[in-house]
Design a protein around this motif. Structure first.
Motif, PDB file in Angstrom:
ATOM      1  N   ARG A  61       0.824  -1.207   0.000  1.00 32.68           N
ATOM      2  CA  ARG A  61       0.000   0.000   0.000  1.00 32.68           C
ATOM      3  C   ARG A  61       0.864   1.265   0.000  1.00 32.68           C
ATOM      4  N   LEU A  71      -6.218  -6.182  -1.856  1.00 31.69           N
ATOM      5  CA  LEU A  71      -5.426  -5.451  -2.842  1.00 31.69           C
ATOM      6  C   LEU A  71      -5.732  -5.865  -4.276  1.00 31.69           C
ATOM      7  N   HIS A 107      -4.350  -0.102  -5.234  1.00 29.34           N
ATOM      8  CA  HIS A 107      -4.579   0.833  -4.128  1.00 29.34           C
ATOM      9  C   HIS A 107      -4.190   2.231  -4.575  1.00 29.34           C
TER      10      HIS A 107
END
Length: 408
Positions: free
Chosen positions: A58, A349, A353
């Motif tokens: 992320r 995910l 992201h």
């Protein structure tokens, strides 16, 4: 003195080998615990750092100023990416997921206008009708192949409807979509340039028709949309339509195929799907987490940065393992358990992201939720009927054949 504890031996690490993903628990666990930013070299000799923890994936995704998308996202550069320009000048423009802000943001606004929440929500009756028509033709009580029976047909019909492609051209669209997805990095695929040239020739005709006679479809929307008074160039328009075709078709197709495989392997979870009202929405998110249709994405380091204690320098290449992040036990308790009651909609995910979060995510979620709702209403059970055959792309978690038997 007590002998010092030894770190477990490193398991084989080979993200460029499709077989690496068949049983990855040991490799993912070792990477996350012992080498979360792991220096590795592909079989073709390209060095890179593998990022396997959810939080680190992320961070890379959300930091385009430090980790650029402009130099590609695959493990190895395609042959045409190693020097020179495509012979077809229409292909000499980057894909949306290979553009950095602020230019990326302008393109994303243009594409997103054809995929607003209102527009996608308004498609629900049409999508449900398509799912119903396709499932009406699926036999019960005998072996079927999930991919050819419905997983390939439903997303293709939906994206064709959204784009405004005639139903009679669906076989053409499927052929190009399959080939363009395969050329991500699979061996033996037809060169992407040749496939794209054929597809672009076809699109030229449709775009010309929409400019003469606009319709309520995505091609018309993209051809006429403006941001700050600027429209997409012609090559950009072609590339964005290609992205919509492949991303809109392949993600949902592979999630559906892998989801039905998962339910066949976990009959208790399928019973939950048929008996717990309203669980299909959470089930769709767990299917997306479990399958992770696009396994990884790459970024290039722009300036010195430290990630999980590892110093990275400009031009270092980073490969984010979305599939490993989706199995991070710090975020998903018991991550190797398929649990359709798990609330992972804001965590997994599978759509990426931040900056490059999939613009078609709402459409994929809609298709998958409706498919699961209709499935649960029609079939009492689903059981495996033979070995699953997968595609040979390491990047895409794709399926060629998923044999099952459906029980009414």
């Amino acid at each position: 003195m007590k002998p010092s504890a030894q770190a477990p031996a490193r398991p084989p690490i080979a993200p460029d080998d499709p077989d690496f993903y068949r049983a990855p628990a040991r490799a993912f666990g070792w990477l996350q615990e012992h080498s979360p930013v792991h220096l590795w070299e592909s079989a073709k000799g390209r060095p890179m750092y593998l990022v396997s923890r959810w939080a680190d994936v992320r961070r890379v995704s959300a930091s385009p100023a430090q980790f650029s998308s402009a130099r590609g996202h695959m493990i190895d550069l395609p042959p045409e990416g190693r020097g020179g320009c495509p012979a077809d000048s229409r292909q000499n423009t980057p894909l949306l997921h290979n553009i950095d802000p602020p230019e990326h943001d302008k393109h994303r606004k243009l594409v997103s206008r054809g995929l607003t929440a209102r527009r996608v929500g308004g498609l629900e009756p049409a999508v449900r009708a398509m799912v119903t028509r396709v499932l009406d033709e699926v036999p019960v009580g005998e072996e079927i192949d999930v991919v050819s029976a419905f997983a390939a047909a439903i997303p293709l019909r939906v994206i064709a409807e959204l784009l405004g492609v005639p139903t009679s051209d669906l076989p053409l669209l499927r052929g190009w979509s399959d080939e363009l997805a395969a050329t991500s990095d699979a061996e033996g695929a037809r060169p992407r340039q040749a496939v794209l040239s054929e597809f672009f020739d076809y699109l030229e005709v449709l775009i010309g028709e929409r400019r003469r006679c606009p319709r309520d479809d995505l091609i018309t929307s993209l051809a006429s949309a403006e941001v700050d008074g600027a429209r997409l160039s012609h090559p950009e328009l072609l590339m964005h339509i290609w992205t919509a075709l492949v991303a809109g078709n392949e993600t949902a197709r592979n999630a559906i195929s892998g989801g039905i495989e998962a339910f066949a392997e976990h009959p208790g979870e399928y019973r939950r799907l048929t008996t717990e009202p309203g669980i299909a929405e959470k089930a769709a998110e767990e299917v997306l987490r479990w399958t992770t249709p696009a396994r990884y994405g790459g970024r290039t380091v722009v300036r010195p940065v430290t990630l999980a204690g590892r110093r990275l320098e400009p031009d270092d290449y980073v490969l984010m393992l979305y599939c490993a992040g989706n199995r991070d036990g710090e975020v998903f308790p018991d991550p190797y358990r398929f649990d359709i009651g798990r609330d992972s909609s804001r965590l997994h995910l599978s759509f990426g992201h931040a900056t490059h979060f999939c613009v078609g995510s709402q459409l994929a979620r809609l298709e998958l939720r409706i498919l699961l709702e209709e499935f649960a209403a029609r079939y009492r059970g689903v059981s495996a009927a033979g070995p699953v055959e997968r595609t040979h792309s390491p990047m895409l978690n794709g399926y060629d054949r998923v044999p099952v038997v459906l029980d009414a």
